[in-house]
Design a protein around this motif. Sequence first.
Motif, PDB file in Angstrom:
ATOM      1  N   LEU A 302     -61.529  14.894   2.328  1.00 47.13           N
ATOM      2  CA  LEU A 302     -60.662  15.889   2.359  1.00 47.13           C
ATOM      3  C   LEU A 302     -60.969  16.567   3.982  1.00 47.13           C
ATOM      4  CD1 LEU A 302     -60.572  17.716  -0.991  1.00 47.13           C
ATOM      5  CD2 LEU A 302     -58.654  16.542   0.043  1.00 47.13           C
ATOM      6  N   GLY A 303     -60.190  17.452   4.468  1.00 45.05           N
ATOM      7  CA  GLY A 303     -60.803  18.096   5.914  1.00 45.05           C
ATOM      8  C   GLY A 303     -61.982  18.648   5.716  1.00 45.05           C
ATOM      9  N   GLY A 304     -62.817  18.354   6.799  1.00 41.31           N
ATOM     10  CA  GLY A 304     -64.238  18.564   6.765  1.00 41.31           C
ATOM     11  C   GLY A 304     -65.207  17.573   6.471  1.00 41.31           C
ATOM     12  N   ASP A 305     -64.667  16.293   5.921  1.00 47.16           N
ATOM     13  CA  ASP A 305     -65.390  15.290   5.490  1.00 47.16           C
ATOM     14  C   ASP A 305     -65.648  14.404   6.712  1.00 47.16           C
ATOM     15  OD1 ASP A 305     -66.078  16.228   2.721  1.00 47.16           O
ATOM     16  OD2 ASP A 305     -64.300  15.188   1.932  1.00 47.16           O
ATOM     17  N   SER A 306     -64.833  14.674   7.701  1.00 50.66           N
ATOM     18  CA  SER A 306     -64.804  13.817   8.723  1.00 50.66           C
ATOM     19  C   SER A 306     -66.326  13.360   9.366  1.00 50.66           C
ATOM     20  CB  SER A 306     -63.900  14.434  10.026  1.00 50.66           C
ATOM     21  OG  SER A 306     -62.795  13.884   9.683  1.00 50.66           O
ATOM     22  N   GLY A 307     -66.773  12.388   9.557  1.00 56.24           N
ATOM     23  CA  GLY A 307     -67.919  11.993  10.002  1.00 56.24           C
ATOM     24  C   GLY A 307     -68.708  11.574   9.072  1.00 56.24           C
ATOM     25  N   SER A 308     -68.500  11.432   7.653  1.00 55.87           N
ATOM     26  CA  SER A 308     -69.197  10.929   6.605  1.00 55.87           C
ATOM     27  C   SER A 308     -69.569   9.427   6.677  1.00 55.87           C
ATOM     28  CB  SER A 308     -68.595  11.254   5.344  1.00 55.87           C
ATOM     29  OG  SER A 308     -68.237  12.714   5.155  1.00 55.87           O
ATOM     30  N   LEU A 309     -70.668   9.057   6.452  1.00 59.25           N
ATOM     31  CA  LEU A 309     -70.909   7.669   6.462  1.00 59.25           C
ATOM     32  C   LEU A 309     -70.495   6.838   5.171  1.00 59.25           C
ATOM     33  CD1 LEU A 309     -72.167   5.602   8.549  1.00 59.25           C
ATOM     34  CD2 LEU A 309     -74.222   5.610   7.177  1.00 59.25           C
TER      35      LEU A 309
END
Length: 358
Positions: A302-309
């Motif tokens: 969801l929004g805010g999870d961007s950058g998760s490996l």
Amino acid sequence: MDVIEAKQVLSALYLPQSLRGGVVERVTTMSVDEAVAGARQNVHAIGVGYKMVNGSPAQDAGLVVRIHVVQKIAPSLLPPRDRIPEQIDGVPTDIIESAPAFAIAKASAATSIAASACTGRRREAQRPLVAGISTAHQDITAGTLGYFCRSLRHGDDPRMIYILSNNHVLANVNMGAPDDRIYQPGPADGGDPTSHVANLVRYKTIDLSGAPNKVDCAIASLVPGIEWRPEICSVGRVAGITAATVGMAVCKHGRTSGFTQGSVTDINYDALIGMDHSNPSVVALFQDQIRIESPNMTAFGLGGDSGSLVVEEAKMRAVGLYFAGPPSGQYGVANQVSDVLNELEIAFVDGAEDAAIA
């Protein structure tokens, strides 16, 4: 013609038309006339995966070209020129209805299925740092710290530790400058100058002109004295990298949705991605990506999870860097991890080697 070549042909045919037609702004409509009128700008992504039969992937049938549209339209309603072919030079196609994806770094509420201490505090300050928690450039809202790495670029200090995330998380979609401050947690989660943990070093510029991109990534160097551990919250230490395959079981931990699991539905996935949720005309074309869905239609990201490996569950190898998805989280899109490492000239830290300095 093999399935990859067929995908490339269809991608070159449909995605430029959809980009010009503003596909990421499109939504499903009950009006047949509206749906038919917009049929030529209906495709937002094309990948390679299994054909869906009665809601399940038909693995025995082999790989097909999967054409992702905003809205399915009965072929009988369309003129021949607007019908998506059932095959191209013997390679079958499948049409999948889904919403276009956006690269979103923002505050959003969600409940995690994992209950570790770092998960419960993923939007708070955590020292030592771990991956999978809130971070962001000083001028945006919040994204996720992906992992820790070292630079392989000639002239860089090989001892320096960097954090990895998306360009749109650490560099504010090409607007960041070297030495800009990175906060943990991100500003949306209360981050302020006292939360300064790293400084922006470099990022791969995202082309917004319609030319193809492969990655949305950036690194920032840790501020001296900031403690860290080489692991992802609720996931653990990364054990190398591998290429995603269709059907691979994967997981990630993000700032918003915490620990989630999914499977790879598409590889070699080309997609038009909205880069500004408040302005759908800001669109980038990404090629050779990974598409992931969670079971039972739960959100993978969801929004805010961007950058998760994104990590292969079986062997804990990194496969991708999550950067986009529809607001519902129905699916997620990730850069191939090998492209991220190559573009930024970095390597992940070795967990065993670096544990002593954590």
